[in-house]
Design a protein around this motif. Structure first.
Motif: not given
Lengths: 259, 222
Positions: A160-167, A196-201
């Motif tokens: 999921x995190x990889x996909x969100x970063x790609x998106x 985790x996601x919010x901090x990464x994007x």
């Protein structure tokens, strides 16, 4: 005077409406609604209560879908004075173009983007990143968060995190992240993964899945710092009233919009 | 969307002009140049009973008593489209109330860092890109507080610090001479600017709830 470093951007509260053939499908028990199945009247009611934004998910499964979605979007845009997103079965630029021209502020893409990630680039280039919300359904498998399709039934191979970063890198303007493990449980949002996601994007994240109480909204904003929280049944069944929710958020020093 | 485009209810609207030598009957002319969708704007004006119509050529200007310059997307691209209409000299010479919304507001400024673009230079301030900052996401998306800094009819009946809906990656620099209201996100910037008959708002009044509607009503009476 405002403090220069404090972020005054309000955390957004977003009711989500499922629509089929132009009618809302989940039960609603607002006492003052003339027609609980009318998405426009329901949307208007939410906007009056202080909802900051609305998401319509069209689950019509017929060839008539685009037409019914365009009609819905036009009807909403005529009546509602807050932003709204439309999602459900948007597969190509022509779908998005029709919805933009009908007055939609944003479109939400889920499985079409997973199947064809270049669609995100095309949509962002054609309409701007602010128009493109990528909806991601995630479920934990053996300790990893995996992107799922068809309402969580079909696992993909994407983490999921990889996909969100790609998106994000392809031009997503916002992420609507639904935890299928939490969805329907009313046990609270998946605050750990959301953080985790919010901090990464560097784009807004909308939390979805698990809202059951006012405290869950306080928790998701305090623990994950996401930009918005979405829920359906707790609002539709009147279990949480938006003015009460915002009052509690404000008491917890969470910036929310006053109306 | 043809049913929305040429809706004029001029007879329903009280005559509000009179200050100008040429009165257009009180309605708002929306300057149409192909930069973004205006369904929500026209829908808001219809809900509020504010007469409006579309301006596509120079002769249309005299039909109205105030103007809106809409716009979303890339400021440089929007300026290029506006230039192609041939309406730029006319717009710069307008003396009736004129409101730029979002990128339409940015067009009023002298320059944008977006595409290093020279703009209309009606209000001599610059449009800059938000600095990278790990604690703030860009675009600035959502509801933020707007603080009027001057007395002006545009913000009548709108409390200090009301929330308006923003979506933008570039902002107009704060300048005390031209500021009308300010918002802080990463830095303090111009939520709205004002010079003579020209006004600009960075937020979307047509998406900003009842205070946004109040602002549109106020503009229709300026």
């Amino acid at each position: 005077m405002t403090c220069e470093t404090h972020n005054m951007l309000a955390k957004r509260i977003i009711p989500c409406l499922d629509v089929k053939g132009g009618r809302t499908v989940k039960g609603v028990n607002f006492i003052d609604l003339r027609d609980a199945g009318d998405p426009v009247e329901l949307a208007w009611n939410y906007s009056r209560q202080g909802a900051d934004e609305l998401v319509f998910l069209d689950i019509t499964a017929t060839v008539e879908r685009r037409k019914t979605m365009v009609e819905l979007v036009k009807a909403v845009a005529r009546q509602i004075n807050i932003p709204f997103t439309i999602g459900g079965g948007i597969n190509e630029i022509a779908d998005a173009d029709a919805l933009l021209n009908a007055g939609a502020d944003k479109i939400s893409i889920n499985s079409a983007a997973v199947r064809n990630p270049a669609l995100i680039d095309e949509l962002a280039k054609a309409f701007g990143v602010q128009f493109v919300v990528i909806a991601v359904d995630t479920r934990a498998i053996a300790g990893k968060n995996i992107v799922h399709l068809n309402g969580g039934r079909i696992a993909t191979e994407k983490e999921t995190l990889d996909w969100i970063l790609e998106a994000e890198s392809r031009g997503a303007g916002e992420i609507l992240l639904t935890s299928m493990d939490h969805d329907g449980t009313k046990a609270g949002f998946d605050n750990t993964f959301l953080k985790l996601v919010n901090d990464a994007v560097n784009i807004p994240v909308i939390a979805s899945g698990g809202a059951g109480s006012v405290q869950h909204f306080v928790d998701v904003f305090e623990k994950s710092n996401v930009d918005a929280a979405l829920a359906a049944s707790v609002f539709h069944y009147g279990e949480i009233l938006i003015p009460d929710l915002k009052k509690i958020l404000r008491q917890n020093n969470i910036e929310v919009r006053e109306i | 969307m043809s049913e929305n485009v040429k809706k004029q209810n001029l007879s329903d609207t009280p005559h509000l002009g009179g200050r100008e030598e040429e009165s257009g009957g009180g309605g708002i002319g929306i300057i149409t140049y192909g930069a973004g969708n205006i369904f929500s704007l026209t829908a808001a004006l219809e809900r509020l009973g504010i007469a409006y119509g579309m301006i596509t050529n120079e002769a249309d200007f005299k039909l109205y008593d105030r103007y809106i310059i809409p716009g979303v997307g890339h400021a440089g691209a929007a300026m290029h489209k506006l230039e192609k209409t041939g309406l730029v000299p006319k717009i710069k010479a307008l003396n009736k109330p004129t409101l730029g919304i979002c990128v339409g507001m940015q067009l009023l400024t002298s320059y944008s860092e977006e595409g290093n673009s020279d703009l209309l230079n009606i209000i001599p301030v610059k449009t800059l890109k938000f600095a990278n900052n790990t604690s703030f996401k860009v675009p600035h998306t959502g509801w933020n507080r707007v603080y009027p800094e001057k007395e002006n009819k545009l913000f009548e009946n709108i409390p200090n610090g009301s929330h308006f809906y923003f979506v933008h990656s570039y902002f107009i620099e704060y300048n005390p001479v031209y500021i009308l209201s300010s918002t802080t996100y990463i830095n303090k910037f111009s939520a709205s600017i004002w010079l003579d008959n020209f006004y600009g708002v960075q937020f979307h009044p047509e998406k900003s709830g009842t205070y946004g509607e109040t602002l549109l009503i106020n503009f229709s009476k300026i």
